[in-house]
Design a protein around this motif. Structure first.
Motif, mmCIF file in Angstrom:
data_model
loop_
_atom_site.group_PDB
_atom_site.id
_atom_site.type_symbol
_atom_site.label_atom_id
_atom_site.label_comp_id
_atom_site.label_asym_id
_atom_site.label_seq_id
_atom_site.Cartn_x
_atom_site.Cartn_y
_atom_site.Cartn_z
ATOM 1 N N GLU A 62 0.826 -1.211 0.000
ATOM 2 C CA GLU A 62 0.000 0.000 0.000
ATOM 3 C C GLU A 62 0.859 1.260 0.000
ATOM 4 O O GLU A 62 0.557 2.221 -0.716
ATOM 5 N N ALA A 63 1.925 1.268 0.773
ATOM 6 C CA ALA A 63 2.791 2.447 0.859
ATOM 7 C C ALA A 63 3.479 2.748 -0.472
ATOM 8 O O ALA A 63 3.855 3.889 -0.732
ATOM 9 N N ARG A 64 3.628 1.743 -1.314
ATOM 10 C CA ARG A 64 4.318 1.910 -2.599
ATOM 11 C C ARG A 64 3.372 1.800 -3.796
ATOM 12 O O ARG A 64 3.814 1.748 -4.929
ATOM 13 N N ALA A 65 2.086 1.714 -3.519
ATOM 14 C CA ALA A 65 1.051 1.570 -4.556
ATOM 15 C C ALA A 65 1.314 0.364 -5.459
ATOM 16 O O ALA A 65 1.096 0.418 -6.675
ATOM 17 N N LEU A 66 1.784 -0.729 -4.867
ATOM 18 C CA LEU A 66 2.035 -1.952 -5.618
ATOM 19 C C LEU A 66 0.780 -2.813 -5.620
ATOM 20 O O LEU A 66 0.126 -2.971 -4.594
ATOM 21 N N VAL A 67 0.451 -3.349 -6.775
ATOM 22 C CA VAL A 67 -0.681 -4.266 -6.890
ATOM 23 C C VAL A 67 -0.131 -5.685 -6.762
ATOM 24 O O VAL A 67 0.757 -6.080 -7.522
ATOM 25 N N LEU A 68 -0.666 -6.414 -5.812
ATOM 26 C CA LEU A 68 -0.161 -7.744 -5.479
ATOM 27 C C LEU A 68 -1.241 -8.792 -5.700
ATOM 28 O O LEU A 68 -2.390 -8.584 -5.333
ATOM 29 N N MET A 69 -0.851 -9.902 -6.309
ATOM 30 C CA MET A 69 -1.713 -11.076 -6.413
ATOM 31 C C MET A 69 -0.950 -12.240 -5.804
ATOM 32 O O MET A 69 0.287 -12.253 -5.841
ATOM 33 N N THR A 70 -1.668 -13.201 -5.260
ATOM 34 C CA THR A 70 -0.999 -14.390 -4.740
ATOM 35 C C THR A 70 -1.435 -15.601 -5.554
ATOM 36 O O THR A 70 -2.540 -15.654 -6.084
ATOM 37 N N ARG A 71 -0.540 -16.544 -5.633
ATOM 38 C CA ARG A 71 -0.790 -17.818 -6.298
ATOM 39 C C ARG A 71 -0.143 -18.901 -5.429
ATOM 40 O O ARG A 71 0.751 -18.630 -4.640
ATOM 41 N N GLN A 72 -0.584 -20.126 -5.635
ATOM 42 C CA GLN A 72 0.013 -21.268 -4.957
ATOM 43 C C GLN A 72 0.759 -22.104 -5.987
ATOM 44 O O GLN A 72 0.331 -22.199 -7.137
ATOM 45 N N VAL A 73 1.849 -22.700 -5.559
ATOM 46 C CA VAL A 73 2.591 -23.604 -6.428
ATOM 47 C C VAL A 73 3.181 -24.709 -5.563
ATOM 48 O O VAL A 73 3.507 -24.490 -4.401
ATOM 49 N N GLN A 74 3.272 -25.896 -6.121
ATOM 50 C CA GLN A 74 3.917 -26.993 -5.411
ATOM 51 C C GLN A 74 5.361 -27.062 -5.889
ATOM 52 O O GLN A 74 5.630 -27.257 -7.078
ATOM 53 N N ALA A 75 6.286 -26.877 -4.936
ATOM 54 C CA ALA A 75 7.716 -26.954 -5.232
ATOM 55 C C ALA A 75 8.181 -28.370 -4.920
ATOM 56 O O ALA A 75 7.892 -28.891 -3.841
ATOM 57 N N ILE A 76 8.887 -28.991 -5.862
ATOM 58 C CA ILE A 76 9.368 -30.364 -5.699
ATOM 59 C C ILE A 76 10.867 -30.397 -5.965
ATOM 60 O O ILE A 76 11.338 -29.869 -6.971
ATOM 61 N N TRP A 77 11.602 -31.041 -5.050
ATOM 62 C CA TRP A 77 13.059 -31.165 -5.158
ATOM 63 C C TRP A 77 13.432 -32.525 -5.725
ATOM 64 O O TRP A 77 12.611 -33.449 -5.738
ATOM 65 N N PRO A 78 14.674 -32.688 -6.181
ATOM 66 C CA PRO A 78 15.114 -33.952 -6.764
ATOM 67 C C PRO A 78 14.953 -35.157 -5.833
ATOM 68 O O PRO A 78 14.764 -36.281 -6.307
ATOM 69 N N ASP A 79 14.995 -34.952 -4.513
ATOM 70 C CA ASP A 79 14.833 -36.074 -3.578
ATOM 71 C C ASP A 79 13.354 -36.359 -3.272
ATOM 72 O O ASP A 79 13.033 -37.091 -2.364
ATOM 73 N N HIS A 80 12.442 -35.757 -4.052
ATOM 74 C CA HIS A 80 10.997 -35.948 -3.984
ATOM 75 C C HIS A 80 10.326 -35.293 -2.784
ATOM 76 O O HIS A 80 9.143 -35.506 -2.551
ATOM 77 N N LYS A 81 11.062 -34.489 -2.020
ATOM 78 C CA LYS A 81 10.418 -33.695 -0.976
ATOM 79 C C LYS A 81 9.672 -32.567 -1.674
ATOM 80 O O LYS A 81 10.080 -32.102 -2.733
#
Length: 100
Positions: free
Chosen positions: A16-35
């Motif tokens: 708000e102080a910088r007049a930035l428009v923000l949206m949120t999204r979800q993503v599933q992050a997956i590492w090589p060890d399957h975590k």
């Protein structure tokens, strides 16, 4: 103790102080060890706004065209390197109840 509500308030006030428009999204992050983890992304219309946010709060840049399986809207974020849980990021923090 910093709670999720406090983190949300910090982000909202910053934008708000910088007049930035923000949206949120979800993503599933997956590492090589399957975590994997579900991550919340803070999205901005332009790279300069995203950089302001990153400079203040820390974190990592996410480029959907590069990081989300060829830009697929429902694609996952294939991470590289070793899995490391992020609990504190600049002034933001995961609530104690969600740390285990």
């Amino acid at each position: 103790m910093t709670c999720a509500r406090h983190s949300f308030t910090l982000i909202r006030e910053f934008c708000e102080a910088r007049a930035l428009v923000l949206m949120t999204r979800q993503v599933q992050a997956i590492w090589p060890d399957h975590k994997y983890e579900n991550w919340r992304l803070y999205c901005f219309a332009d790279p300069a706004s995203a950089q302001l946010f990153l400079d203040h709060f820390g974190g990592m840049m996410f480029d959907p065209k590069r990081d989300r399986e060829n830009g697929h809207a429902r694609g996952i974020w294939r991470r590289t390197g070793e899995y490391k849980r992020v609990l504190d990021l600049g002034p933001l923090s995961v609530p104690q109840a969600l740390r285990n």
